[in-house]
Design a protein around this motif. Structure first.
Motif, PDB file in Angstrom:
ATOM      1  N   TYR A  77      26.354  59.016 -10.210  1.00 48.29           N
ATOM      2  CA  TYR A  77      24.749  58.848  -9.180  1.00 48.29           C
ATOM      3  C   TYR A  77      23.984  58.019  -9.614  1.00 48.29           C
ATOM      4  N   ASP A  82      23.670  59.532  -3.368  1.00 48.11           N
ATOM      5  CA  ASP A  82      22.877  60.856  -4.247  1.00 48.11           C
ATOM      6  C   ASP A  82      23.871  62.123  -4.362  1.00 48.11           C
ATOM      7  N   ARG A  84      25.729  65.357  -4.048  1.00 52.44           N
ATOM      8  CA  ARG A  84      25.564  67.043  -4.185  1.00 52.44           C
ATOM      9  C   ARG A  84      26.764  67.791  -3.986  1.00 52.44           C
ATOM     10  N   TYR A 102      21.025  68.038  -5.358  1.00 53.45           N
ATOM     11  CA  TYR A 102      21.413  66.473  -6.136  1.00 53.45           C
ATOM     12  C   TYR A 102      22.276  66.763  -7.969  1.00 53.45           C
ATOM     13  N   TYR A 146      21.634  68.238   4.270  1.00 55.81           N
ATOM     14  CA  TYR A 146      21.477  66.710   4.151  1.00 55.81           C
ATOM     15  C   TYR A 146      20.342  66.671   4.986  1.00 55.81           C
TER      16      TYR A 146
END
Length: 191
Positions: A77, A82, A84, A102, A146
């Motif tokens: 990450y 990012d 998820r 996340y 998102y």
């Protein structure tokens, strides 16, 4: 340039560059839906026997594998990647255990807590994988939310199951067919 003798010419060219060659690697963020079997057989050992030893249960093995997977995703990450996850569980029916989260430090803790809180013993639940896949389809479709800046994203659904598709105790062709149909629609949609 060389004459070919028939009025045409063969031209040989070379090109050179000066400067520095730079290679850049960019991780594309991933949105992952984990679809987890919570049918009664997850309480059995790998030989299909009932057991009171939590560590011998299929459920224990799945929880370990999923928590390790979450940990590995969290290691990758960053603000540019990012990643998820969302978690769906299914037995006779399906539910969203954890919505889009996340996989940063806080999210990792939340996701792994959700997995660790799953029961060790499960009773009276079928293996309705079609319901789980339909819920994943919703999360990747109308439930997809998102809003960040990394809009180039990969979408992945991973199903964990030990059993034969059922709505009771016998193989159910409809459950299998519907699960495959959901998977195909997901794939056709870029997942």
């Amino acid at each position: 340039a060389n004459a070919n003798g028939d009025g045409t010419y063969t031209i040989t060219m070379e090109a050179y560059t000066e400067g520095k060659v730079t290679t850049t690697n960019k991780t594309i963020p991933v949105d992952i839906v984990l679809v987890l079997d919570q049918s009664g057989s997850m309480s059995y050992d790998f030989d299909g026997n009932s057991t009171k030893d939590n560590n011998a249960r299929r459920q224990y093995a799945m929880k370990q594998a999923v928590n390790n997977f979450i940990n590995e995703v969290a290691k990758k990450y960053s603000t540019d990647a990012d990643h998820r996850m969302a978690i769906v569980t299914f037995g006779s029916n399906a539910a969203t255990l954890q919505g889009w989260t996340y996989v940063d430090g806080t999210g990792k803790t939340t996701l792994q807590g959700s997995i660790s809180d799953l029961p060790n013993t499960i009773t009276n639940q079928a293996t309705n994988v079609a319901a789980g896949m339909a819920r994943a389809e919703t999360l990747m479709g109308s439930g997809y939310n998102y809003t960040g800046t990394n809009i180039q994203r990969q979408k992945v659904v991973i199903a964990f199951t030990d059993g034969v598709p059922t709505t009771g105790t016998e193989y159910d062709t409809g459950v299998a067919t519907n699960a495959i149909a959901s998977a195909k629609r997901l794939k056709d949609g870029g997942v």
